[in-house]
Design an enzyme around this catalytic site. Structure first.
Site, PDB file in Angstrom:
ATOM      1  N   ARG A  66      -1.862  -4.965  -8.790  1.00 55.08           N
ATOM      2  CA  ARG A  66      -1.890  -3.689  -8.826  1.00 55.08           C
ATOM      3  C   ARG A  66      -0.502  -3.106  -8.581  1.00 55.08           C
ATOM      4  NH1 ARG A  66      -3.259   0.929  -5.853  1.00 55.08           N
ATOM      5  NH2 ARG A  66      -3.074   0.047  -3.674  1.00 55.08           N
ATOM      6  N   ALA A 122      -6.949  -0.056   0.637  1.00 57.34           N
ATOM      7  CA  ALA A 122      -6.680  -0.998  -0.699  1.00 57.34           C
ATOM      8  C   ALA A 122      -5.395  -1.583  -0.327  1.00 57.34           C
ATOM      9  CB  ALA A 122      -7.164  -0.069  -1.810  1.00 57.34           C
ATOM     10  N   CYS A 123      -5.402  -2.841  -1.142  1.00 54.31           N
ATOM     11  CA  CYS A 123      -4.037  -3.357  -1.432  1.00 54.31           C
ATOM     12  C   CYS A 123      -2.966  -2.554  -1.759  1.00 54.31           C
ATOM     13  CB  CYS A 123      -4.305  -4.414  -2.465  1.00 54.31           C
ATOM     14  SG  CYS A 123      -2.816  -5.189  -3.027  1.00 54.31           S
ATOM     15  N   PRO A 124      -1.702  -2.547  -1.311  1.00 60.06           N
ATOM     16  CA  PRO A 124      -1.465  -3.741  -0.499  1.00 60.06           C
ATOM     17  C   PRO A 124      -1.275  -3.311   1.047  1.00 60.06           C
ATOM     18  CG  PRO A 124       0.439  -2.247  -1.169  1.00 60.06           C
ATOM     19  CD  PRO A 124      -0.729  -1.565  -1.720  1.00 60.06           C
ATOM     20  N   ASP A 159     -11.040  -4.577   1.820  1.00 55.09           N
ATOM     21  CA  ASP A 159     -10.676  -5.134   0.622  1.00 55.09           C
ATOM     22  C   ASP A 159     -10.750  -6.689   0.630  1.00 55.09           C
ATOM     23  OD1 ASP A 159      -8.915  -5.336  -1.846  1.00 55.09           O
ATOM     24  OD2 ASP A 159      -7.245  -4.940  -0.719  1.00 55.09           O
TER      25      ASP A 159
END
Length: 187
Positions: A150, A14-16, A41
């Protein structure tokens, strides 16, 4: 079939993390090398494109196959790249809390629509990073724009883009990953 020189597996991250792994991998590649980044993602599409354009690498495109996004970048030579710049107007989540009731500010959430739907700060405006260029005209230039995502990475890119288009933009770090205040849901 697209000819690549190197493949980076960022599936399930997932980000980042897809962009973090991409940055690290690109450092070790020779100029002209085509890198395929495989990610699941959905936000990675906007993240990788924005990062590549910002530092000077060539974003060639993205293909989706079996729910895997395959991003293609060509590494630029050292004289074509620019050092990665961070947006210099940054505030903390605590500082954001103090500004939320001030009508001189707009809170802009640049996460993907699904992330926003599951939880966002009340009254935040949702414009995903990948849509910022075509939708920034929906924001008032009379207000300062507090940009959140996020972790602070996508919001950094968005704040830079907004600032270069005449907005007074402020990046919120660490963003929603460290937000302890009230949230709303669109579910």
């Amino acid at each position: 079939m697209i000819q690549t020189d190197h493949v980076l597996d960022a599936k399930g991250l997932a980000c980042p993390m897809p962009i973090v792994k991409t940055k690290k991998t690109m450092k070790d590649l020779e100029p002209g090398v085509v890198l395929e980044i495989q990610a699941t993602d959905k936000g990675s599409k906007a993240d990788i494109k924005a990062w590549a354009e910002k530092v000077g690498h060539y974003y060639l495109g993205t293909v989706e196959e079996d729910n895997v996004l395959k991003h293609y970048l060509r590494k630029a030579s050292d004289d074509e790249t620019v050092p990665e710049k961070k947006h210099d107007h940054v505030i903390s989540n605590e500082e954001l809390t103090e500004l939320l009731s001030d009508d001189r500010y707009t809170l802009l959430d640049v996460r993907e629509p699904a992330e926003f739907a599951f939880g966002h700060i009340p009254n935040a405006v949702s414009i995903p990073l990948g849509e910022i260029e075509e939708k920034m005209n929906e924001l008032s230039t009379d207000k300062k724009v507090l940009v959140i995502c996020r972790t602070g990475s996508r919001s950094d890119l968005a704040a830079q883009k907004l600032a270069s288009n005449g907005f007074e933009a402020i990046n919120v770090v660490p963003g929603m990953s460290g937000w302890n205040g009230e949230t709303s849901s669109n579910l």
